[in-house]
Structure formats: structure tokens, C-alpha cells
Design an enzyme around this catalytic site. Structure first.
Site, mmCIF file in Angstrom:
data_model
loop_
_atom_site.group_PDB
_atom_site.id
_atom_site.type_symbol
_atom_site.label_atom_id
_atom_site.label_comp_id
_atom_site.label_asym_id
_atom_site.label_seq_id
_atom_site.Cartn_x
_atom_site.Cartn_y
_atom_site.Cartn_z
ATOM 1 C CG HIS A 65 -45.433 8.636 -26.849
ATOM 2 N ND1 HIS A 65 -45.407 7.915 -28.021
ATOM 3 C CD2 HIS A 65 -44.197 9.174 -26.729
ATOM 4 C CE1 HIS A 65 -44.216 8.004 -28.581
ATOM 5 N NE2 HIS A 65 -43.451 8.756 -27.811
ATOM 6 C CG ASP A 182 -40.214 7.062 -29.861
ATOM 7 O OD1 ASP A 182 -40.833 7.489 -28.874
ATOM 8 O OD2 ASP A 182 -40.079 7.705 -30.910
ATOM 9 C CD GLU A 216 -44.075 12.149 -28.553
ATOM 10 O OE1 GLU A 216 -43.116 12.952 -28.477
ATOM 11 O OE2 GLU A 216 -44.107 11.223 -29.391
ATOM 12 C CD GLU A 217 -43.870 8.893 -32.288
ATOM 13 O OE1 GLU A 217 -43.368 9.841 -32.927
ATOM 14 O OE2 GLU A 217 -43.178 8.083 -31.659
ATOM 15 C CG ASP A 237 -40.572 10.038 -25.748
ATOM 16 O OD1 ASP A 237 -40.208 8.966 -26.277
ATOM 17 O OD2 ASP A 237 -41.415 10.804 -26.270
ATOM 18 C CG HIS A 317 -38.948 8.163 -35.292
ATOM 19 N ND1 HIS A 317 -39.557 9.331 -35.675
ATOM 20 C CD2 HIS A 317 -39.342 7.955 -34.006
ATOM 21 C CE1 HIS A 317 -40.277 9.820 -34.674
ATOM 22 N NE2 HIS A 317 -40.155 8.992 -33.648
#
Length: 345
Positions: A65, A182, A216-217, A237, A317
């Protein structure tokens, strides 16, 4: 790995919070077309590229993603500061002090800094103890604004997207640190895989679709547009690093289970066997607070075999980091996987 690192560096510098990903999707699409790979977009804005294989009745799908964490302007304070609403799952303390860009609905951009309202220790006694939350975190815009009307006069309004400065650095030690590894590190790996397949002109055993997903998030990036012939679905991922985790920054992480439950046991064993046969260093791991495009596809009801692998990413994150060794081992496992036999045929 130099090409992969350079590509990651380019990707992370293109703002793409979930919901506002057209620029980075266009970048990826242009790159694939330069290599002669046909693409199409789904209605959600994701990008699909299919490479033909010797067999089309049973197929594979791989996804990574390109959407990232970010924010949306929730409110404009009387002071001219902005209130943020989060896009994706992160903590407010992980973005405190970060530079950001506000994009208006008409496409104009302004820079700013994400700060606590109570930042100055010379004024606020509780500067260190105050909660890092939506009430206290705000954006200081780099313009002469002293009121909500001043901000609106710039064209900034509720609903405008806010992206975070990636601060990417590629280091001589082999590390790359940046926001949004990410999952732009994995996007770069899939793109390099496609280029390798095209350059080698080596026929794939099965028709394989690559999905660059863009939601995706927020939970639903890869849950549709899966060809009905798809047998195996592999999400690429990040591997999560922390206390109690096996994943590190120097191997490929093969996910056993996340918050959605176990990944397909047969596919997991197949990935492990491929790694061991080809001297690919790997770790098996569980990600307790995690979901992927593959798990979203399963929840959507698709009858597929699903798996998840990726490079180990530290401080997920937040301000993330990985090493070229992890990228290398992930790339090698992906290459051997797409030329291997399906498990359910």
C-alpha cells in the site's frame, strides 16, 4: 539495494495520506508504463498491474500500500491554529514537533509545525505533563495569521489534508530512516520485483496481479478487485519490531498471526521452505495490533489463501527505520515466491 533505496526516498517524499493518493499513484503508474507494463485503476484509486504467466486458470496476487498516515483539518481555532483529526492509527505524541504540509481543496499548499498548545516551558507549567491529544495538539501555520478568518482567507478550511514531513535519510551504515516506510518500502520492493521480471524475460508460472493499494491505513485498501482466478494473495507490508517480537531490521519477517487471526498455515510453511532453500534470512512473528490488505480481503469474504511478509521496520507509525539487509532478504523471498508452485493447485 541502491536503486531500491533511491526509489523509497522518492516515494516517501510524495505526500499520500489515505484519501489523497492520486499523485503517488500517478508516479507509480508512470514508472510501470516506462517499463512496458500495462496498468489500470480501480474505482477506489488503487493501481493494478498484471503480468501474464504460463497458467491463467489459477493466479496469484501481491499487494503493497502506498497510502500513509496523515491528518485532516477538523477545526480552525480563533487563534489561527488548526485542530487535526487523525488518518490512520498513530499516537499524537509521535507527531509532536513534526513539520507538515496543508493542501487546500484548490491544490495550494502551506507549511506548518505540529505542536502542543502548551509548548513554551516559559509560559505553561504543565508543558511536559499535559496530554498529547486532539484538544492540545495543533498546527502552527507558517503564515501571518491571527484569527480563523485569516486562515480561511488563505483558502485553508475544514477537510483539507495534512501530510507529515518524512525527513528521509539514507545512511552509509545501510539504514534508511523516514516516516512512511510503512508501506512505501514494500511498494518499492514490488516495483523492483516487477522490473526484474520484465528485464529477465523469465516467464512466470502463473498470471500474477500486483495491486498498489491506497486505503490500507484505514482498513479496506486491498479487499476488492481480486481476480476470481486468484488462489494465493500475498500482502507485502512492514514487520513490527518491539518487546516480545522476533522481527528485526536485518531479515524478512513472515507473519504467523495478527489481530485478524492466523495467516494460512500452508502458505506460511511454503514461504519458510523457500527462504531456507535459498539462504534467505527470515523471522516468524506475530503482530498483535495489526491488520493488512490480506486480512481485509479475507474479511471481505474472498476465498483465497492469504499470507503476509515484509521488511522489519522499527518504531512503526512514528519515525521509522529499516536496513538494506532486511530489504534484500524480502526482495529475494518475493522473487523466489513468484516463480514457485501454488500450494492449492
Amino acid at each position: 539495494m541502491k536503486e531500491t533505496m533511491a526509489l523509497i526516498e522518492k516515494l516517501v517524499q510524495i505526500p499520500s495520506p489515505s484519501g489523497n493518493t492520486s499523485e503517488v499513484i500517478q508516479f507509480v503508474e508512470n514508472m510501470l508504463r516506462e517499463w512496458g507494463v500495462e496498468t489500470k485503476r480501480n474505482r477506489k484509486g488503487g493501481l493494478l498491474a498484471t503480468l501474464p504467466g504460463e497458467e491463467a486458470d489459477n493466479q496469484r496476487m501481491l499487494t503493497a500500500h502506498v497510502d500513509t498516515l496523515g491528518a485532516i483539518v477538523k477545526d480552525i481555532k480563533p487563534s489561527g491554529r488548526l485542530v487535526l483529526d487523525k488518518i490512520g492509527g498513530y499516537t499524537f505524541n509521535s507527531i509532536e514537533g513534526e513539520y507538515c504540509t496543508i493542501e487546500t481543496a484548490k491544490g495550494k499548499t502551506y507549511t506548518g509545525t505540529i505542536l502542543m498548545h502548551q509548548t513554551s516551558v516559559h509560559v505553561y507549567k504543565d508543558a511536559g505533563e499535559a496530554k498529547r491529544n486532539q484538544d492540545n495538539i495543533e498546527v502552527r501555520i507558517d503564515e501571518k495569521v491571527n484569527s480563523a478568518d485569516d486562515v480561511r482567507a488563505l483558502g485553508i478550511n475544514v477537510g483539507d489534508f495534512v501530510s507529515f514531513d518524512p525527513r528521509v535519510q539514507v545512511l552509509p551504515s545501510g539504514f534508511i530512516k523516514s516516516r512512511h516506510l510503512d508501506d512505501k518500502a514494500s511498494v518499492a520492493l514490488l516495483l523492483q520485483l516487477i522490473k526484474r521480471i520484465v528485464d529477465e524475460k523469465k516467464p512466470l508460472p502463473y498470471t500474477t496481479t500486483f495491486l498498489i493499494s491506497n486505503n490500507e491505513e484505514i482498513g479496506y485498501g486491498g479487499n476488492s478487485n481480486i481476480p476470481p482466478e486468484t488462489v494465493e494473495y500475498l500482502a507485502v507490508d512492514m514487520g513490527a519490531i518491539g518487546d516480545g517480537q522476533s522481527t528485526d531490521e536485518y531479515t524478512v519477517s513472515i507473519c504467523v498471526k495478527d489481530s485478524s487471526g492466523p495467516y494460512h498455515y500452508g502458505l506460511r510453511k511454503h514461504l519458510v521452505a523457500l527462504a531456507e532453500e535459498n539462504n534467505v534470512k527470515y523471522q516468524l512473528d506475530i503482530y498483535p495490533y495489526y491488520g493488512s490488505d490480506a486480512s481485509a480481503a479475507i474479511r471481505a469474504g474472498h476465498d483465497i489463501v492469504h499470507g503476509l511478509i515484509g521488511p522489519g521496520i522499527d518504531a512503526s507509525h512514528a519515525y521509522e527505520r529499516t536496513h538494506e539487509e532486511s530489504l534484500k532478504h524480502t526482495a529475494e523471498l518475493l522473487y523466489h515466491y513468484v516463480f514457485s508452485k501454488l500450494q492449492e493447485v
